[in-house]
Design an enzyme around this catalytic site. Structure first.
Site, mmCIF file in Angstrom:
data_model
loop_
_atom_site.group_PDB
_atom_site.id
_atom_site.type_symbol
_atom_site.label_atom_id
_atom_site.label_comp_id
_atom_site.label_asym_id
_atom_site.label_seq_id
_atom_site.Cartn_x
_atom_site.Cartn_y
_atom_site.Cartn_z
ATOM 1 N N SER A 99 70.956 19.072 22.077
ATOM 2 C CA SER A 99 70.848 18.078 21.015
ATOM 3 C C SER A 99 69.410 17.570 20.900
ATOM 4 C CB SER A 99 71.838 16.940 21.267
ATOM 5 O OG SER A 99 71.899 16.052 20.187
ATOM 6 N N ASP A 240 68.747 16.212 14.227
ATOM 7 C CA ASP A 240 68.401 16.542 15.609
ATOM 8 C C ASP A 240 68.507 18.053 15.812
ATOM 9 O OD1 ASP A 240 71.155 16.733 15.414
ATOM 10 O OD2 ASP A 240 71.519 15.986 17.428
ATOM 11 N N ASP A 242 70.646 20.234 17.027
ATOM 12 C CA ASP A 242 71.830 21.025 16.669
ATOM 13 C C ASP A 242 72.472 20.584 15.361
ATOM 14 O OD1 ASP A 242 72.754 18.666 18.027
ATOM 15 O OD2 ASP A 242 74.708 19.597 18.270
ATOM 16 N N ASP A 244 73.799 17.727 14.163
ATOM 17 C CA ASP A 244 74.981 16.870 14.020
ATOM 18 C C ASP A 244 74.625 15.387 13.904
ATOM 19 O OD1 ASP A 244 74.290 16.308 16.666
ATOM 20 O OD2 ASP A 244 76.315 16.585 17.463
#
Length: 474
Positions: A99, A240, A242, A244
């Protein structure tokens, strides 16, 4: 290795080795033993742009193939895209990502065929991994050559978002997309152009750039402000690593808080029940036509709260975290488009909802932010703060009123306390300071609210200085 607020986290060098195979084998066996899957079933695997992610993803594929699963490689895709594709296929999946945390760390997010794992699943996987470790688990590279499913995965997710707004809904807006190393970078440009916006991509990086949307660094803010001024932008967006957690900045380059993005999205969806952690702004309850359920920090707790709301007869249930990631518990009809449930964090819906509000009102994002009249909030973290020190600090603060009073003496007097997650102190003058160790990394986080931006900044600075002082003194 340990599970944090969302997924397994650890040092990249460790996850590139035996550890990733150990935990993924435990995950696969847990799915098989619980009857959620059978040998031969498909498992989807995605990854972010960290240097360590391809090797970790390959380890995961090899370990799961060794258990008899069919492996499908979704490549570098946003976590919500991977989760949606897996839900539609009723398949388990996992995302190799750390993340927003630095590149020397990485992680794995696990999903059952019916969605994100919960805390009970985490405990079962950890126990299975411990048993395997004690039994002398060994790992052999298999070079499985999984089936490539990245194009299909992205297409399914794009279709979900492409019908969310009316055609040309963002026409007239000039939007910067800070691409850095997020897996959402190309799809963000595609979708914004699809809705008629003029897009200015910038900052694309071939090395991993950690962007924490909940505590945007001063360096990143200066970059956003410079680009906003240079290109005369109406807004800037990013995510961010990834994809999400959203990042939305106004026309000056100043980021909007994630809980404001969540609030805007809840109103955009017409949610009747909203589930959000205790760290989200205290003004949320009065800012919409919905009931609010507060939880601990982390998507598993938000998901659990949404499930409880549905079980109690709730309809139109959504959730969001203070980082802006939005979770949708059931189907919503939005602009004559059926938005299917996706109970995992997503950055795209909040970005589109916020930009469409600016376009429909023909107002700047700074004006829209001010119109919600939320208490002024700020958040930051102390990095490389040992977990042991965080634990000792929290034990001290909880040890009695005298300890807490002494710690807060330069800040203010205690009015009331919440101990749902960390220690949230409402002072007698109604300012709020909230101390919470990170669940993902060796970091100590602090969240504050005050009557003005300057007062919030001052309270945050004083609170962080007090943490540093205590750590040195103890």
């Amino acid at each position: 290795m340990k599970f944090g607020t969302s997924g397994l986290r650890g040092l990249s060098v460790d996850l590139k080795g035996r550890a990733s195979a150990l935990y993924v084998t435990a995950f696969g066996r847990y799915l098989l033993d619980s009857g959620m899957v059978r040998q031969g079933d498909a498992i989807l695997i995605g990854q972010d742009f960290r240097d360590s992610s391809p090797e970790i993803a390959a380890n995961c594929a090899d370990a799961l193939a060794g258990l008899g699963f069919e492996i499908r490689d979704c490549g570098r895709v946003p976590t919500p895209a991977l989760a949606l594709n897996a839900l539609q296929e009723k398949a388990a999946c996992l995302m190799v990502t750390g993340s927003h945390i630095p590149a020397d760390r990485n992680g794995i997010k696990f999903y059952r065929p019916d969605g994100e794992i919960d805390k009970a699943d985490e405990a079962a996987i950890t126990a299975a991994a411990t048993e395997l470790d004690i039994a002398g688990f060994t790992f052999e590279t298999r070079h499985t050559g999984p089936k490539n499913q990245s194009g299909e995965c992205l297409a399914v997710f794009r279709d979900r978002n492409a019908g969310l707004l009316p055609a040309h809904a963002l026409a007239g807006l000039k939007i910067g997309v800070y691409q850095h190393s997020t897996v959402a970078r190309d799809l963000l440009v595609d979708l914004l152009e699809h809705f008629g916006a003029k897009v200015v991509p910038f900052g694309r990086s071939e090395t991993f750039v950690p962007v924490d949307t909940e505590a945007v660094s001063d360096e990143t803010i200066l970059k956003l402000k410079d680009v906003a001024r240079q290109h005369n932008l109406d807004a800037l967006v990013s995510a961010d690593g990834d994809g999400d957690r959203p990042l939305v900045a106004d026309e000056t380059g100043m980021p909007l808080r994630g809980d404001l993005l969540g609030l805007i999205t809840a109103n955009f969806l017409g949610a009747e029940t909203v589930v959000t952690p205790v760290t989200s702004n205290s003004g949320i309850e009065a800012a919409g036509h919905f009931s609010v359920i507060r939880t601990r920090v982390g998507s598993p707790f938000v998901i659990s709260g949404m499930q409880d709301a549905l079980a109690a007869g709730g309809v139109h249930v959504a959730g969001f975290e203070a980082n802006g990631g939005v979770l949708i518990a059931n189907d919503f009809n939005v602009n004559d488009h059926m938005l299917r449930a996706l109970p995992t964090r997503d950055c795209f819906v909040p970005i589109l909802a916020t930009l469409s509000l600016a376009a429909s009102r023909r107002q700047s994002l700074s004006v829209i932010a001010a119109s919600h009249h939320l208490p002024f909030a700020a958040a930051d973290r102390l990095e490389n703060f040992p977990v042991e020190t965080s634990a000792r600090l929290m034990a001290y603060l909880r040890s009695g009123s005298a300890s807490l009073t002494a710690f807060l003496q330069p800040i203010g007097e205690v009015g009331s306390l919440s101990d749902i997650d960390g220690l949230r102190v409402t002072l007698t003058d109604r300012r709020i300071t909230h101390f919470r160790p990170s669940g993902n990394a060796p970091e100590m986080r602090c969240y504050v609210e005050a009557e003005s931006p300057a007062a919030a900044a001052a309270l945050l600075q004083t609170s962080l200085e007090r943490i540093r002082w205590w750590a040195k003194a103890n």
